[in-house]
Design a protein around this motif. Structure first.
Motif, mmCIF file in Angstrom:
data_model
loop_
_atom_site.group_PDB
_atom_site.id
_atom_site.type_symbol
_atom_site.label_atom_id
_atom_site.label_comp_id
_atom_site.label_asym_id
_atom_site.label_seq_id
_atom_site.Cartn_x
_atom_site.Cartn_y
_atom_site.Cartn_z
ATOM 1 N N SER A 46 0.816 -1.203 0.000
ATOM 2 C CA SER A 46 0.000 0.000 0.000
ATOM 3 C C SER A 46 0.853 1.258 0.000
ATOM 4 O O SER A 46 0.320 2.362 -0.078
ATOM 5 N N ASP B 69 -3.884 2.800 1.683
ATOM 6 C CA ASP B 69 -4.258 1.775 0.713
ATOM 7 C C ASP B 69 -3.982 2.320 -0.675
ATOM 8 O O ASP B 69 -4.325 3.458 -0.996
ATOM 9 N N HIS C 94 -14.569 4.416 6.219
ATOM 10 C CA HIS C 94 -14.289 3.983 4.855
ATOM 11 C C HIS C 94 -14.420 2.470 4.723
ATOM 12 O O HIS C 94 -13.917 1.726 5.552
ATOM 13 N N ARG D 287 -12.943 0.412 2.828
ATOM 14 C CA ARG D 287 -11.640 -0.269 2.713
ATOM 15 C C ARG D 287 -11.057 -0.511 4.112
ATOM 16 O O ARG D 287 -10.507 -1.571 4.403
#
Lengths: 254, 691
Positions: free
Chosen positions: A52, A224, A243, A245
């Motif tokens: 990431s 990410d 979020h 994610r």
């Protein structure tokens, strides 16, 4: 015991300022518009899935990686192509690596005293006294004359921390310091890091140790795909992350 | 101890707790110890057994024929006699002390290094001391208790003829001897009775005596062949053609009359006189007949003597075989003294000196060879007085072992003493000097500096230093000295160059990197001989002043340039083996790239390639023998040169074997020391981790 001198910028400015950092590995866009400010004495934990860009991000801060766009200012010094600036910033920043990267041909004491003597031109006596003090601080004063190869992983990582502290940095970067360790050795390293955080060191820590993040961090950044997806206090991050994610990531590791 | 195992047999998981404690037993008899080793390694299967037995037979047969040759036939005097040449070449005699001093300093440094780094075990000290004591004691014991076998000389008026050779016994024979030695002469009756005994003469014999014995041996041989032909002819198995051929051969063979009778051996009385070489005064006179007691005389002084042996009746025909105790063959060596270069580069006044050296014990005299009747007396020179037959073991000891030990014992003692002094002084230094700032032992710093300074000391002592030590003529460097000089200088000089090339090739600056790469690849693509020739032939074309540079230095430069390319590639390999994290860590600490190279990557790279470096030193040590081709006489060149001298013709095997042992011994020591270094110190953990 805690004698880390904290000289924060007088006007209360952040210790690290990153504005719109972009970086590519070839065609691959690793860091996308990363902007962060780290205040003096703040402990920032960086987490995120592998790939990431979180390691690349902290390696940009002491110029182990070169960012291609954006501005990084550390302790009032702008990081550019000026070698003197790079040298000055590296003197202010200590770094601890996943693979320890101790110098295997030097004793523990020599590992720690090398940089102060070569870079800061400290006398050998002073450097050794300081090194012994630091070894005591990380809990292994008796290992001074051994070679890194004779130590356990946890001990090696603690030596690496002592080595970084010997330069009396204002900021410490930790790049997954416990990932290469056996489970029973992780705690001894985290304990040293906690003590360091309590002493007021500005720290930027890439880690997968969620308990450490929860306990020590002032702020958590979630990376990410090369950007900061979400950030907040540990409480916010672990309890109220918004979020999707982040939620997915947390659901997979917790 | 209880073990808990989770057994999943049959799909059922159940826990098992085992509280049993089986007793600890000693292993079966054939599982440990030497017997087990033999069984496991030599006779493990029938195939192993066959291999073991076949190898054993091969090894034993090769070894036994080698030992038989080494004791019975080899003439090791060539090594003993030429020891100085092999070690120093024609290095000026009056500068020899410099090499002695250098050796002592080297041994001192070795002793200190042992004390500081390796700590010699008591067993090794004992072994070395005992070996040296053995060399000293056995040299004198052999000389004292193993009688030297007598020499055989012929006397008489008859010309002795055998095959194409003929030789009339000489009337006089010059020899050298020490004061107090006894010379005895008698008829060699034990050999004179008949041909079989005459053919068995062994020991130093002059040409005429050897001819007598060879003739007798040949006669017996011919007789034996005739007998064997006759035996073949008497059988029915031959074809007509074979029979005819055998008959023709048989017709050509003829048994000559008995040699002892032809020359009426030992029937003629021989008048003997033993004369002092300088004054020609007779020390002993007498007439020898068969069975007469030996004529003996104890010699008064070192130097030349003459043995006169003429038939009492000058008309009488016949020959006698005399057995002489106390005479050994001589070698003549003439050399130049004071041939150094003076400040202007010219050779200072020289003078040639003839030395006469007794082969058996290196007793040397410079007394002038006697010349009665104004003619140099024939001397018992080695070529004419070779050893006939196979050496007996006592003769082997007396002729070769004792003289060899005599030659090497004093240098070895000096080396041992210097080593011991070095070893002890390392401890003394630590006792009396305070530890240094780095908290290292002071002796460690002293010996490190000594080792670093050693090549400089070596070069200074051997070559000379400006006005302090007169320069030596490099053309006279030779032997092992030259080999070591070439190796050490080339290694030391090529090291910084090689490291620089390796760093250059990895440099980010394209000019430096390309230049280094081109240099390395060109040199690696060219044989060393070519580089040596280029240094000899092409360098003067580049700059005429280079033509005046001594040959040796040009060879040194060539080997250095050659070696640097290979060293660079090794170093580069070592640098590549260092994980990138090392550089990153050093960078993160604020070290600049020069500091990183000198403190982090290069030291580790050198540690990694240490075994390869030692391999390079060893192969360089051997490769220096190529300088023979450009006219330098290193160890190999000297050996080649020696065996082309008349006295030593045919002794190539002995000489080459000796230098082989020398090369091997030195290489083995280097390799052994490097193994000790590899397994100790900071690099050990590094290497262990790498492997």
């Amino acid at each position: 015991m805690i004698d880390q001198q904290q000289t924060s910028p007088s006007n209360g400015e952040p210790m690290i300022i990153c504005r719109q950092i972009n970086k590519w590995f070839g065609e691959f866009h690793v860091l996308r518009d990363v902007s962060v400010e780290v205040a003096p004495q703040e402990v920032v934990v960086v987490i995120g899935p592998s790939g990431s860009g979180k390691s690349t991000f902290i390696r940009c801060i002491n110029r182990l990686e070169e960012h291609q766009e954006g501005t990084i200012i550390v302790d009032g010094i702008e990081l550019g192509n000026d070698l003197r600036n790079i040298a000055a910033i590296r003197r202010e920043i200590g770094m601890v690596f996943q693979q320890f990267n101790l110098f295997p041909h030097k004793t523990v004491l020599e590992n720690i005293t090398l940089a102060p003597m070569k870079v800061r031109h400290t006398s050998r006596d002073k450097a050794e006294a300081k090194a012994k003090e630091l070894l005591a601080r990380v809990g292994i004063p008796e290992q001074a004359d051994k070679y890194p190869g004779q130590l356990s992983g946890g001990q090696q990582q603690r030596v690496a921390i002592a080595r970084a502290l010997a330069m009396e940095p204002k900021i410490m970067l930790f790049d997954e310091p416990t990932s290469a360790l056996d489970p029973e050795m992780i705690k001894e390293v985290l304990d040293v890091m906690k003590e360091l955080a309590r002493s007021g060191m500005t720290m930027l820590v890439v880690t997968h140790e969620m308990s450490f993040a929860r306990e020590v961090a002032d702020r958590i950044l979630f990376f990410d795909q090369g950007r900061i997806v979400e950030q907040g206090t540990p409480q916010y991050f672990f309890e109220e992350a918004q979020h999707p994610r982040t939620k997915l990531f947390l659901s997979q590791i917790l | 101890m209880a073990t808990i195992s989770d057994s999943r047999s049959g799909g059922l998981a159940r826990s098992v707790v085992n509280y049993d404690e089986p007793p600890v037993k000693s292993p079966p008899l054939l599982a440990v110890g030497p017997l087990a080793w033999v069984r496991r390694n030599l006779f493990h299967s029938w195939f192993d057994t066959i291999l073991t037995l076949v190898s054993a037979v091969v090894i034993i047969s090769v070894l036994s024929s080698f030992v038989a040759w080494a004791i019975g036939q080899a003439n090791w005097a060539v090594v003993t006699f030429n020891m100085r040449l092999l070690m120093l070449g024609r290095f000026p005699v009056d500068a020899e002390w410099r090499v002695a001093l250098l050796t002592a300093i080297g041994a001192f440094a070795v002793g200190m290094s042992l004390a500081v780094w390796l700590r010699v075990s008591r067993t090794i000290v004992l072994i070395v001391t005992l070996s040296l004591a053995f060399i000293f004691i056995s040299a004198s014991l052999i000389t004292a208790y193993v009688p030297q076998s007598p020499s055989y000389v012929a006397a008489g008026n008859n010309e002795i003829v055998y095959s194409a050779s003929n030789e009339t016994p000489q009337a006089q024979l010059g020899f050298i001897a020490k004061a107090g030695e006894t010379v005895s002469v008698r008829m060699a009756d034990q050999y004179a009775a008949n041909d079989p005994s005459l053919s068995g003469v062994y020991g130093f014999s002059d040409k005429a005596a050897a001819l007598l014995a060879n003739a007798a041996a040949n006669r017996l041989d011919t007789a034996a062949r005739i007998e064997s032909f006759k035996a073949q002819l008497s059988s029915d198995l031959l074809t007509t053609g074979q029979r005819a051929r055998l008959n023709t051969q048989l017709a050509k063979l003829e048994v000559p009359p008995a040699i002892t009778e032809t020359y009426t051996l030992n029937q003629t009385p021989i008048k003997i006189r033993i004369l002092r070489g300088t004054t020609l005064e007779a020390l002993a006179t007498g007439t020898l007949t068969t069975g007469a007691p030996a004529i003996k005389v104890t010699l008064p002084a070192d130097g030349w003597y003459v043995l006169e042996k003429i038939p009492a009746d000058s008309e009488a025909k016949g020959a006698a075989l005399l057995e002489v105790g106390g005479i050994s063959p001589i070698l003549e060596r003439s050399f130049t003294v004071s041939g150094d270069l003076d400040a202007g580069g010219n050779i200072t006044a020289t003078s040639r000196v003839s030395q006469y050296i007794r082969v058996t014990d290196n007793f040397t005299t410079q007394e002038i060879r006697p010349a009665p009747d104004d003619k140099n007396v024939p001397m018992a020179i080695l070529i004419d007085n070779a050893y006939r037959g196979n050496h007996t073991f006592p003769d082997f000891l007396r002729l070769f072992v004792a003289p060899f030990f005599d030659v090497i014992k004093v240098p070895l003692l000096i080396i041992l003493i210097a080593t011991v002094i070095g070893y002890i002084s390392a401890d003394l230094i630590d006792r009396f000097a305070p530890p240094s700032q780095k908290k290292q032992r002071t002796s460690r710093r002293v010996v490190t500096w000594l080792l670093i300074a050693f090549p400089v000391i070596m070069f200074g002592l051997v070559y000379g230093v400006g006005n302090v030590l007169p320069l030596t003529d490099t053309r006279r460097w030779g032997g092992l000295l030259l080999t070591i000089m070439l190796t050490v200088v080339a290694i030391i000089a090529s090291f910084p160059l090689g490291v620089a090339l390796a760093l250059g090739r990895r440099s980010d600056l394209p000019v430096i990197s390309v230049a280094s790469t081109i240099y390395i690849e060109i040199i690696r693509g060219v044989p060393l001989i070519t580089v040596l020739f280029m240094a000899q032939l092409l360098l003067p074309l580049v700059n005429p002043s280079l033509a005046e540079m001594p040959n040796v230095f040009r060879a040194m430069i060539a080997i250095t340039l050659f070696n640097a390319a290979y060293l660079a590639e090794n170093v580069r390999g070592g640098l590549q083996a260092i994980p990138y994290g090392q550089q990153e860590a050093a960078k993160a600490l604020g070290l600049n790239s020069w500091q990183i190279t000198m403190n982090i990557t290069l030291p580790q790279a050198l540690r990694v390639i240490f075994p390869a470096l030692v391999g390079m030193v060893i192969s360089l040590f051997k490769d220096t023998s190529l300088v023979t081709i450009v006219g330098l006489l290193d160890l190999t060149g000297t050996a080649q040169n020696i065996v082309t001298q008349t006295e030593f013709l045919g002794l190539r095997r002995e000489t080459l074997l000796f230098i082989t042992l020398l090369y091997f011994g030195i290489s083995y020591v280097i390799a052994g020391v490097s193994r000790r270094i590899e397994t100790s110190g900071a690099g050990a953990t590094l290497l262990a981790r790498k492997i």
